[in-house]
Write a protein that holds these residues in place. Structure first.
Motif, PDB file in Angstrom:
ATOM      1  N   LYS A 314      84.111  44.631 -32.157  1.00 13.11           N
ATOM      2  CA  LYS A 314      84.812  43.446 -31.666  1.00 13.11           C
ATOM      3  C   LYS A 314      84.060  42.174 -32.053  1.00 13.11           C
ATOM      4  CE  LYS A 314      87.836  45.914 -29.305  1.00 13.11           C
ATOM      5  NZ  LYS A 314      89.266  45.960 -29.671  1.00 13.11           N
ATOM      6  N   ASP A 316      82.493  38.571 -31.414  1.00 14.66           N
ATOM      7  CA  ASP A 316      81.864  37.979 -30.226  1.00 14.66           C
ATOM      8  C   ASP A 316      82.510  36.663 -29.816  1.00 14.66           C
ATOM      9  OD1 ASP A 316      80.861  36.815 -32.590  1.00 14.66           O
ATOM     10  OD2 ASP A 316      79.088  36.064 -31.560  1.00 14.66           O
ATOM     11  N   CYS A 318      86.103  35.900 -30.151  1.00  9.81           N
ATOM     12  CA  CYS A 318      87.464  36.028 -29.613  1.00  9.81           C
ATOM     13  C   CYS A 318      87.754  37.409 -29.025  1.00  9.81           C
ATOM     14  CB  CYS A 318      88.487  35.724 -30.704  1.00  9.81           C
ATOM     15  SG  CYS A 318      88.517  36.962 -32.042  1.00  9.81           S
ATOM     16  N   ASP A 319      86.812  38.332 -29.121  1.00 12.01           N
ATOM     17  CA  ASP A 319      86.961  39.714 -28.637  1.00 12.01           C
ATOM     18  C   ASP A 319      88.066  40.457 -29.377  1.00 12.01           C
ATOM     19  OD1 ASP A 319      85.881  41.697 -26.938  1.00 12.01           O
ATOM     20  OD2 ASP A 319      87.649  41.583 -25.659  1.00 12.01           O
ATOM     21  N   CYS A 336      86.384  39.214 -38.724  1.00 12.70           N
ATOM     22  CA  CYS A 336      87.307  39.103 -37.598  1.00 12.70           C
ATOM     23  C   CYS A 336      88.743  39.115 -38.123  1.00 12.70           C
ATOM     24  CB  CYS A 336      87.040  37.815 -36.817  1.00 12.70           C
ATOM     25  SG  CYS A 336      88.258  37.505 -35.522  1.00 12.70           S
ATOM     26  N   LYS A 471      83.327  49.894 -26.593  1.00 10.05           N
ATOM     27  CA  LYS A 471      83.434  48.934 -27.689  1.00 10.05           C
ATOM     28  C   LYS A 471      82.035  48.553 -28.155  1.00 10.05           C
ATOM     29  CE  LYS A 471      83.713  44.880 -24.604  1.00 10.05           C
ATOM     30  NZ  LYS A 471      84.508  43.679 -24.247  1.00 10.05           N
ATOM     31  N   ILE A 473      80.253  44.976 -29.584  1.00 16.03           N
ATOM     32  CA  ILE A 473      80.413  43.550 -29.892  1.00 16.03           C
ATOM     33  C   ILE A 473      79.402  43.167 -30.965  1.00 16.03           C
ATOM     34  CG2 ILE A 473      80.257  41.204 -28.986  1.00 16.03           C
ATOM     35  CD1 ILE A 473      81.144  42.273 -26.292  1.00 16.03           C
ATOM     36  N   ARG A 475      77.471  40.362 -32.559  1.00 16.36           N
ATOM     37  CA  ARG A 475      77.047  38.980 -32.305  1.00 16.36           C
ATOM     38  C   ARG A 475      76.465  38.421 -33.604  1.00 16.36           C
ATOM     39  NH1 ARG A 475      78.168  37.945 -27.417  1.00 16.36           N
ATOM     40  NH2 ARG A 475      78.119  39.530 -25.769  1.00 16.36           N
TER      41      ARG A 475
END
Length: 501
Positions: A314, A316, A318-319, A336, A471, A473, A475
């Motif tokens: 995912k 970081d 907008c998820d 993304c 999930k 994330i 970063r």
């Protein structure tokens, strides 16, 4: 002396059966048998709700498969009992396959009990008692014949419907730009959605690629056809592959080949839908797409899955999902999806290889340190939902005898609320079962083995990660991966140096 463990397995094959008494009846039989025979019925039950045993799907991908895996991994002790209503709940596959499944379970030192007649099956019974084997085989024959007969009737009914398709529509399901009229004889066009489909065809006929079409639609905030947050290339590709815009319906027959479910296209039914795109425009689009790259859905393409974080990674900011892009063997990136489709978010490409390298080198040691205790939050949620169910049930009991039309409306609303609460309870219970600590640790061991294999089996690693993680994330500024485990824990691993501000 501790009691022998027993586990309940319940199954029904259609959603309609969930509205009846099937599940409660099956579980009540298990509770009664365990009490009468001094067995310790475990809180973890294995339920395949709406999974048919006819093709063996429950033994391959359902909770019965989880039970078999748990026995293999030592999570469920050998010598335990598996309680089922009848053998046809276990399998309705071909008789020899059904008996083989029973043997497979019994060979793991599991006693299978059929609750409708109280009969026990062990590997010794199957080997030494011809009657037990014959009973199991004849039950399998009957169950398989019933499923075959039902299947033939269903196929015959649908064949009859297809023959009359122009007179009476087969089903309410239709393309998103149409709705079925109340007379079930015709469809009504939803003009604003139909106009969007026409525009997509027109842009494609003018030479625009699917990525360009997606970017235009997202920049202009054009409403999607299926309530998605933004447009995707796969949606546009599916529209351009479809015959529905020119009014043609292509029915499909479901077949099972070598355990796989395959949709076979049947003879098209022309003029089944009202056409929203002209034949000329439709043919121009087909020619345009045939000259360029073939239209592909998500599953098409270059073979095996190449991203170990597929479906997990995912953004970081907008998820939203991070998608894998391969420009060459050396140039592989995570980007993304919203940024790629010009649907918002910041476009930043992250090199894929350092991400994979850190997962292979460091994830398993961190996973071994993770405390896979039961998630207390799920226990609290379960208690709240069960209290809600009790409260609704009490209210229903108090109102059942009423003759007031107003209160009868309230009864209907409470019935709906009860079904909703029970569904939420079942979902929470399944999550609790999935997070059983011993099973999670066994899966971590399997992940550790998979990460050391050469060459790396990326689909296998991805499958194991999905069993352990909610999930991941990514970063991008700090160069960290944040792993969210299914038990609620988190682990942070650096895959590159932070970016300078």
């Amino acid at each position: 002396m501790s009691k022998t463990h027993a586990y309940s397995y319940q199954r029904f094959s259609t959603p309609e059966q969930s509205k009846g008494d099937s599940l409660r009846r099956q579980y009540s039989l298990a509770v009664d048998y365990a009490a009468r025979n001094g067995l310790n019925l475990q809180d973890v039950s294995y339920q395949d709700l709406g999974v048919s045993a006819y093709r063996g799907a429950n033994a391959e991908t359902g909770h019965l498969a989880e039970f078999i895996d748990a026995v293999k991994l030592g999570v469920i002790p050998r010598g335990s009992f598996l309680l089922i209503e009848s053998l046809d709940r276990l399998s309705r596959a071909k008789p020899r396959q059904a008996v083989r499944l029973l043997e497979r379970i019994c060979e793991m030192d599991i006693t299978v009990v059929t609750l409708n007649d109280g009969k026990r099956y062990t590997i010794q019974d199957i080997d030494e008692d011809p009657i037990s084997f014959m009973v199991a085989f004849m039950v399998a024959v009957r169950a398989h014949e019933e499923s075959l007969t039902k299947g033939r009737r269903v196929r015959a009914a649908w064949s009859n419907k297809r023959a009359k398709a122009r007179e009476m529509k087969l089903t309410k399901r239709c393309p998103s730009w149409l709705r079925l009229n109340e007379d079930r004889k015709s469809f009504e066009i939803i003009d604003d959605k139909a106009q969007i489909v026409r525009r997509i065809y027109e842009m494609t006929a003018q030479g625009m690629g699917q990525n360009q079409v997606v970017k235009v639609l997202n920049r202009e905030n054009v409403t999607t056809l299926n309530d998605a947050a933004h447009w995707h290339k796969s949606t546009v590709a599916k529209l351009l592959r479809s015959d529905a815009p020119i009014g043609t319906y292509v029915p499909h027959l479901i077949e099972h080949v070598n355990g796989k479910r395959i949709r076979r296209p049947q003879e098209p039914v022309e003029n089944y839908y009202p056409a929203i795109v002209s034949q000329k425009l439709w043919q121009e689009v087909r020619l345009a797409t045939a000259k360029g790259a073939a239209i592909r859905g998500r599953a098409a393409g270059s073979g095996d899955l190449q991203n170990v974080l597929s479906g997990l990674c995912k953004c970081d900011l907008c998820d939203g999902p991070m998608v894998y892009i391969k420009k060459s063997d050396k140039d592989r990136y995570l980007i993304c999806q919203r940024a790629k489709n010009s649907a918002g978010c910041q476009y930043r490409a992250v090199r894929y290889q350092p991400v994979e390298d850190v997962i292979v080198a460091h994830l398993n040691p961190f996973a071994q340190l993770e405390r896979f205790a039961s998630d207390d939050r799920l226990g609290s949620e379960l208690a709240k939902v069960e209290a809600e169910i009790t409260g609704i049930a009490d209210m229903l009991d108090n109102l059942r005898e009423t003759k007031s039309s107003t209160l009868r409306t309230t009864l209907a609303e409470l019935d709906i609320a009860l079904v909703d609460a029970e569904t939420r309870r079942d979902q929470i219970q399944r999550k609790i079962e999935e997070q059983e600590p011993a099973l999670m640790m066994a899966r971590i061991d399997l992940l550790g083995d998979a990460l050391t294999e050469q060459p790396l089996d990326r689909p296998k690693v991805n499958r194991l990660l999905r069993q352990l993680l909610e999930k991941v994330i990514l970063r991008q500024n700090t160069g960290e991966l944040e792993f969210h485990w299914k038990n609620g824990g988190r682990t942070e691993v650096m895959f590159r140096w932070p970016e300078e501000e």
